[in-house]
Design a protein around this motif. Structure first.
Motif, mmCIF file in Angstrom:
data_model
loop_
_atom_site.group_PDB
_atom_site.id
_atom_site.type_symbol
_atom_site.label_atom_id
_atom_site.label_comp_id
_atom_site.label_asym_id
_atom_site.label_seq_id
_atom_site.Cartn_x
_atom_site.Cartn_y
_atom_site.Cartn_z
ATOM 1 N N SER A 56 0.858 -1.188 0.000
ATOM 2 C CA SER A 56 0.000 0.000 0.000
ATOM 3 C C SER A 56 0.885 1.225 0.000
ATOM 4 O O SER A 56 2.099 1.147 0.291
ATOM 5 C CB SER A 56 -0.915 0.025 1.225
ATOM 6 O OG SER A 56 -0.154 0.208 2.411
ATOM 7 N N LYS A 92 -7.444 -0.044 -0.249
ATOM 8 C CA LYS A 92 -6.318 0.791 -0.693
ATOM 9 C C LYS A 92 -5.055 -0.039 -0.878
ATOM 10 O O LYS A 92 -3.946 0.429 -0.629
ATOM 11 C CB LYS A 92 -6.064 1.923 0.295
ATOM 12 C CG LYS A 92 -7.265 2.799 0.571
ATOM 13 C CD LYS A 92 -7.001 3.791 1.679
ATOM 14 C CE LYS A 92 -8.264 4.544 2.040
ATOM 15 N NZ LYS A 92 -8.063 5.427 3.206
ATOM 16 N N PRO A 128 -4.197 1.713 -6.431
ATOM 17 C CA PRO A 128 -5.205 2.775 -6.255
ATOM 18 C C PRO A 128 -4.692 4.141 -6.709
ATOM 19 O O PRO A 128 -3.525 4.472 -6.506
ATOM 20 C CB PRO A 128 -5.473 2.768 -4.754
ATOM 21 C CG PRO A 128 -4.209 2.261 -4.145
ATOM 22 C CD PRO A 128 -3.618 1.304 -5.138
ATOM 23 N N GLN A 136 -4.771 7.291 -5.366
ATOM 24 C CA GLN A 136 -5.049 7.682 -3.991
ATOM 25 C C GLN A 136 -4.492 9.061 -3.698
ATOM 26 O O GLN A 136 -3.324 9.347 -3.952
ATOM 27 C CB GLN A 136 -4.432 6.662 -3.028
ATOM 28 C CG GLN A 136 -4.697 6.941 -1.564
ATOM 29 C CD GLN A 136 -4.122 5.859 -0.672
ATOM 30 O OE1 GLN A 136 -3.781 4.770 -1.128
ATOM 31 N NE2 GLN A 136 -4.025 6.145 0.616
ATOM 32 N N ASP A 195 -6.133 10.091 2.010
ATOM 33 C CA ASP A 195 -6.837 8.872 2.411
ATOM 34 C C ASP A 195 -7.991 8.529 1.469
ATOM 35 O O ASP A 195 -8.777 7.624 1.761
ATOM 36 C CB ASP A 195 -7.385 9.027 3.839
ATOM 37 C CG ASP A 195 -6.270 9.107 4.869
ATOM 38 O OD1 ASP A 195 -5.215 8.503 4.619
ATOM 39 O OD2 ASP A 195 -6.453 9.782 5.898
ATOM 40 N N VAL A 226 -9.535 7.307 -2.221
ATOM 41 C CA VAL A 226 -9.250 6.611 -3.470
ATOM 42 C C VAL A 226 -10.212 7.120 -4.535
ATOM 43 O O VAL A 226 -11.436 7.016 -4.377
ATOM 44 C CB VAL A 226 -9.388 5.085 -3.311
ATOM 45 C CG1 VAL A 226 -9.204 4.386 -4.649
ATOM 46 C CG2 VAL A 226 -8.374 4.564 -2.302
ATOM 47 N N ASN A 275 -0.081 7.622 -7.054
ATOM 48 C CA ASN A 275 -0.346 8.679 -6.070
ATOM 49 C C ASN A 275 -0.059 10.055 -6.657
ATOM 50 O O ASN A 275 -0.856 11.001 -6.512
ATOM 51 C CB ASN A 275 0.508 8.435 -4.831
ATOM 52 C CG ASN A 275 0.436 9.579 -3.835
ATOM 53 O OD1 ASN A 275 1.439 10.195 -3.514
ATOM 54 N ND2 ASN A 275 -0.755 9.877 -3.353
#
Length: 554
Positions: A125, A227, A259, A261, A264, A266, A294
């Motif tokens: 993650s 996630k 994800p 992301q 926090d 998604v 990200n």
């Protein structure tokens, strides 16, 4: 019997929401006391209707609202038990009664819980990659590497530098989605892939490379709900995937899903796979794609916010121009009429508004005075106001009988007025000798203050609001203004102005104020009333347009 459990509420400008019916009672209206609160819908009453749960289901009841409630096109007179497919109309809202949704079939986890993640599956993650523990592990590995092994020529470093450079430019979202997917495929040297974003609860493909992509729902749920970043190095050796027919049909050997992301949240996922075992995808590939996703998610959100900001600025500029045009349609000042003083005032609660007033010179020194209030606010109401003004200017050329004039106006408005839109309207013809003929089409009754007694007459005669019943009739009434009498015509933005405590200004306060100013000139009364309403709201957000016309016989 099927019981209604949910409503779909269709608001203005295509804004929709689903609402689950829970509890015993649910109120709807402009007031914040309602469970369903729509303070910007001026065509709703403060407490417009109520939904009540009974033994047989939910029923709807109109709370004697000003403009009423329609169920399946018929005005609601009593309680109505809601059934699937019913259509309830209140103000600018249309509520449809939904049938209970059939529960989707359960998700099948092949091989039991232990097989959700197979023996050949690697998971991580963003938090794990960026954690201090992971960083310490990376640092330890780097110390063990030969000097210069992790140089700027390293594929991961090159991929991130390229992503940072290419994602820094401004571009439309569709182009940005395609660029992010191309960067992702190049970074991990995958063959096919897709970028998908969550839109209104649904996962929507925004960019796809390759044909016939099929993504495991298990992988999808791990990415979106937990996630997690998922890598399946070889589907032929992985217990969780080697028996999946869809994987075999696509000849997929390795796959990754990570994800999109931001902090926090998604907002979607990136999926890539390869059908030919050219190279084994590794933990480093998974980490790289997770970090790249990200960076991409943050860039997507910034682009979305930028587009929203640009559209808002364009809209603001258009509204400012529209406001200039609209102000040009209103009187620049009151006309001169011997024996009378006149004053008008209009302030929109938004940049443009739906209130309208005007003066019309008539034969033999008479003067026509009009004030209308289009349901709603903003640009839709402003457009209808412009249309109303054009119709009134044409029809008032024959004002010999105001009832017939209002009937023609109503038919025209009903023909062209959109659903859930209507207009309250007052028109009067003031004669030089003080006689005044008027017709009130559902508007707040103007207040005629008698100088001799200090009492008020409410001018109510006429008929219903414009635009609802095209064949309804209207009547004309007549009163006489004596010297010193003051007529106040106003929109409900005056009496329904709300202070910070949620209390209306109200007609009683208006009457008391007008009595205190009964001997003042018309212009002074208009300016003082404007200041009075502004003082009353005292910092509370405006809820409606404020329009008034003062006519004083001297």
């Amino acid at each position: 019997m099927t019981i209604v459990e949910e409503l779909t509420i269709h608001g203005p400008a295509g804004a929709n929401r689903r609402f689950r019916l829970e509890g015993d009672e649910i109120g709807l209206g402009r007031s914040h006391e309602n469970e369903l609160c729509y303070p910007d819908d001026a065509s709703l009453s403060r407490k417009h209707l109520i939904l009540v749960k009974g033994a047989d289901g939910w029923s709807v009841r109109d709370l004697t609202s000003k403009n009423g409630t329609l169920v399946n096109g018929v005005r609601l007179a009593g309680d109505h038990m809601l059934r699937p497919g019913d259509r309830v109309e209140a103000g600018q809202l249309v509520m449809t009664c939904d049938r209970p949704e059939i529960a989707p079939p359960p998700v099948t986890f092949f091989g039991g819980d232990a097989a959700v993640v197979g023996t050949g599956t690697i998971m991580t993650s963003l938090d794990a990659i960026l954690s201090s523990q992971t960083q310490a592990q990376i640092a330890t590995k780097e110390m063990a590497r030969p000097a210069g092994a992790m140089s700027f020529a390293h594929p991961a470093v090159v991929a991130l530098i390229r992503a940072g450079r290419e994602l820094s430019g401004q571009m439309p979202l569709p182009d940005l989605f395609r660029l992010i997917l191309d960067l992702s495929l190049d970074a991990v040297r995958a063959e096919r892939g897709a970028l998908l974003t969550v839109e209104a609860g649904e996962l929507v493909p925004q960019a796809v490379r390759g044909d016939g992509l099929k993504i495991s729902t298990t992988v999808r749920d791990l990415v979106l709900e937990q996630k997690s970043s998922v890598l399946v190095r070889d589907t032929l050796l992985d217990d969780a995937f080697k028996m999946r027919q869809s994987i075999h049909d696509q000849q997929v050997r390795s796959m990754m899903a990570v994800p999109l992301q931001t902090e926090d949240r998604v907002i979607g996922m990136i999926y890539v796979d390869s059908r030919f075992f050219v190279r084994e995808m590794t933990q480093d590939d998974l980490n790289l794609l997770t970090v790249l996703a990200n960076v991409a998610a943050v860039r997507i959100e910034h682009q979305r916010l930028g587009e929203v900001e640009r559209k808002e600025k364009e809209t603001a500029r258009d509204l400012e121009k529209a406001a200039e045009i609209q102000m040009g349609l209103l009187p620049s000042g009151p006309p001169v009429m011997e024996g009378f003083e006149l004053a008008g005032h209009n302030v929109a609660c938004k940049t443009v508004g739906g209130d309208y007033y005007d003066y019309f010179p008539m034969p033999e020194g008479a003067l026509g005075v009009a004030l209308g209030d289009v349901a709603g606010k903003g640009m839709p109401a402003a457009l209808l106001m412009t249309s109303l003004q054009a119709r009134v200017q044409l029809l008032c050329e024959d004002a010999s009988h105001l009832g017939r004039m209002m009937e023609r106006l109503n038919r025209s408005v009903a023909t062209h007025c959109p659903v859930n839109r209507f207009i309250t309207f007052f028109f009067a013809v003031v004669e030089p000798d003080g006689r005044m003929r008027y017709c009130n089409a559902g508007h707040n009754p103007p207040l005629l203050l008698r100088a001799a007694t200090g009492a008020f007459e409410r001018l109510e005669e006429g008929g219903t609001i414009l635009g609802i019943l095209p064949r309804t009739g209207y009547v004309e009434a007549e009163v006489r203004m004596e010297r010193g009498d003051v007529l106040t015509i106003y929109s409900d933005g005056v009496t329904e102005a709300v202070d910070l405590a949620g209390e209306d200004y109200g007609e009683d306060r208006l009457c008391a104020f007008l009595q205190s100013k009964g001997a003042d000139p018309a212009l002074a009364v208009a300016e003082a009333l404007r200041a009075e309403v502004t003082s009353w709201v005292a910092g509370a957000p405006p809820t409606d347009d404020v329009t008034l016309v003062i006519v004083r016989r001297v």
